[in-house]
Design an enzyme around this catalytic site. Sequence first.
Site, PDB file in Angstrom:
ATOM      1  N   CYS A 382       5.719  32.803  22.161  1.00  0.00           N
ATOM      2  CA  CYS A 382       6.712  31.724  22.158  1.00  0.00           C
ATOM      3  C   CYS A 382       6.855  31.121  20.761  1.00  0.00           C
ATOM      4  O   CYS A 382       7.417  31.759  19.884  1.00  0.00           O
ATOM      5  CB  CYS A 382       6.386  30.696  23.232  1.00  0.00           C
ATOM      6  SG  CYS A 382       7.874  29.864  23.809  1.00  0.00           S
ATOM      7  N   HIS A 508       5.964  33.945  27.974  1.00  0.00           N
ATOM      8  CA  HIS A 508       4.521  33.648  28.085  1.00  0.00           C
ATOM      9  C   HIS A 508       3.843  34.705  28.945  1.00  0.00           C
ATOM     10  O   HIS A 508       3.677  34.503  30.164  1.00  0.00           O
ATOM     11  CB  HIS A 508       4.316  32.265  28.713  1.00  0.00           C
ATOM     12  CG  HIS A 508       4.730  31.149  27.824  1.00  0.00           C
ATOM     13  ND1 HIS A 508       3.851  30.465  27.020  1.00  0.00           N
ATOM     14  CD2 HIS A 508       5.950  30.606  27.597  1.00  0.00           C
ATOM     15  CE1 HIS A 508       4.496  29.538  26.339  1.00  0.00           C
ATOM     16  NE2 HIS A 508       5.783  29.599  26.669  1.00  0.00           N
ATOM     17  N   GLU A 510       0.802  35.406  29.191  1.00  0.00           N
ATOM     18  CA  GLU A 510      -0.487  34.935  29.730  1.00  0.00           C
ATOM     19  C   GLU A 510      -0.357  34.417  31.162  1.00  0.00           C
ATOM     20  O   GLU A 510      -1.322  34.437  31.926  1.00  0.00           O
ATOM     21  CB  GLU A 510      -1.089  33.863  28.807  1.00  0.00           C
ATOM     22  CG  GLU A 510      -0.418  32.485  28.806  1.00  0.00           C
ATOM     23  CD  GLU A 510       0.799  32.366  27.886  1.00  0.00           C
ATOM     24  OE1 GLU A 510       1.377  33.420  27.514  1.00  0.00           O
ATOM     25  OE2 GLU A 510       1.192  31.228  27.568  1.00  0.00           O
TER      26      GLU A 510
END
Length: 536
Positions: A382, A508, A510
């Site tokens: 990001c 994102h 993750e």
Amino acid sequence: MTKYIFVTGGVTSSLGKGIIAASLAKLLQARGFKVTIQKFDPYINIDPGTLNPYEHGECYVTEDGAETDLDLGHYERFLNVQTSRANNVTTGRIYSHVIEQEREGAYLGKTVQVVPHITDEIKRRMLLLGETGDYDIVITELGGTVGDIESLPFIEAVRQLRWELGTHDSVVIHLTLVPYLAAAGELKTKPTQHSVKTLLEYGVQPDVLVCRTEHKLNNDIRKKLALFCNVNLNAVVESIDASTIYDVPLNMLKEQLDKTVLAKLKLSTKSEPELDNWKAFLGRLKNPTNDVVIGVVGKYVELPDAYKSITEAFVHAGATNETRVKVNYIAAESINATNVGEKLKGLHGVLVAPGFGERGLDGKLETIRFIRENKIPFFGICLGMQCAVIEFGRHVLGLKDANSMEMDENTSAPVIHLMEEQKYVKDMGGTMRLGAFDCEIKKGTKAFQAYGKTKISERHRHRYEFNNSYLKQYEEAGMIASGLNPQNGLVEIVELKDHPFFVAGQFHPELKSTVVNPHPLFVSFVNAALTHKKSK
Ligand code: GLN
């Protein structure tokens, strides 16, 4: 008929209700039940989206674009089942709904009160996921600690629901602390007795005590807790500090938390839960054949919870690579042109973290310049991706003013600019580009190598984006857009052709890494770090 489990917390915050709820859910799932978890938070913000990460840690974004509590991340990582906006409710959301209803005239003639109107709305939301028919068991975690003023309506709602649902359709688990007094050499039960008393004052008798402790609970302590808190002896569950959160489901299995809960709910089950994959993951996690050190450069590094999902994604990716990943958090502000080599010394890969605002920007740019030039594996997420674009613009394309409009609205080289749809946005809460969007990956790129397919979907949380009027210039100089949104052409992934691993995403990744499905970009990045280490 859906069954409900409520998890309350006593004595102190930060005992890990989310991990206990996720661990119990894992065991029930492994026994064949369909389970979901929801979190009720007692604060007045509508959602944690506007909170500084220092307040409650990272903001976790769901597929449907809700900004939620980080515990939902644990639920998804443990269960490999997606959550949604309905899985996180705050006091703010409850009140705003009730007040809206009042303005619409829904309670015409009535005084709108905490009891019954707020508690009714809490109860309605507590039952919502169960009513979809998708779940056998819904676990509801109540944020905060019993005794807090703001938790009261939630506890009252649980009290009423228990009465309405009947004895065998709900269980209350109270997570508590049994502290060890070193001077006395003893574990102390009094704080737990007091917090259970407080619960009883509100009319709720817990069925199970899960006791966080640094030392084993002997039989005397267990008996004492059972006797003074009115629970069965087998309902006193020890939750001893674990070396990894992924041990907790097995620890709870040993303590038979799942069996105790199922017996109370009168649910029958196969004799043992199916946890082979989980155990295989733990085996890889605990017996690494290699190790690497990864630097995470960001601005919220003092609070590890601010990067919870990134930390966990490294745990999953490390296990896949049979590699211990040591993550060093480095404050972006502490890095400058003179010390960057020293600061990044010994790292086998560097991740530049997501974030907002200008603080630490220069340190991030210096970091990226250093790892780009020294061919150290790089992963940007990001804001980290946006920084990679700015750095490349400034130092490779010679665009001295290259910047994000977030940092300098009037820059002459806005290589990162405000998204069209964001230009008219006035409110701060819930208005970013949020949730899952499609991305099309170009073949023959590092991104393709990682994912092994061209169509992916990833979750987002940002207002700014790559400015496509610079795309040609970037691609000609070697920074290519390897992932694009197929609907609107937004650049989702950039990478360098001429670098062992330099990949950055606007999304994102993750947030989608789970124990069962480690994220491919994290897996590839850890692998690249390993290759880098071996090449030295
Ligand atoms: N601040 C940047 C934006 O809004 C990046 C956001 C992030 O890193 N999540 O676009």
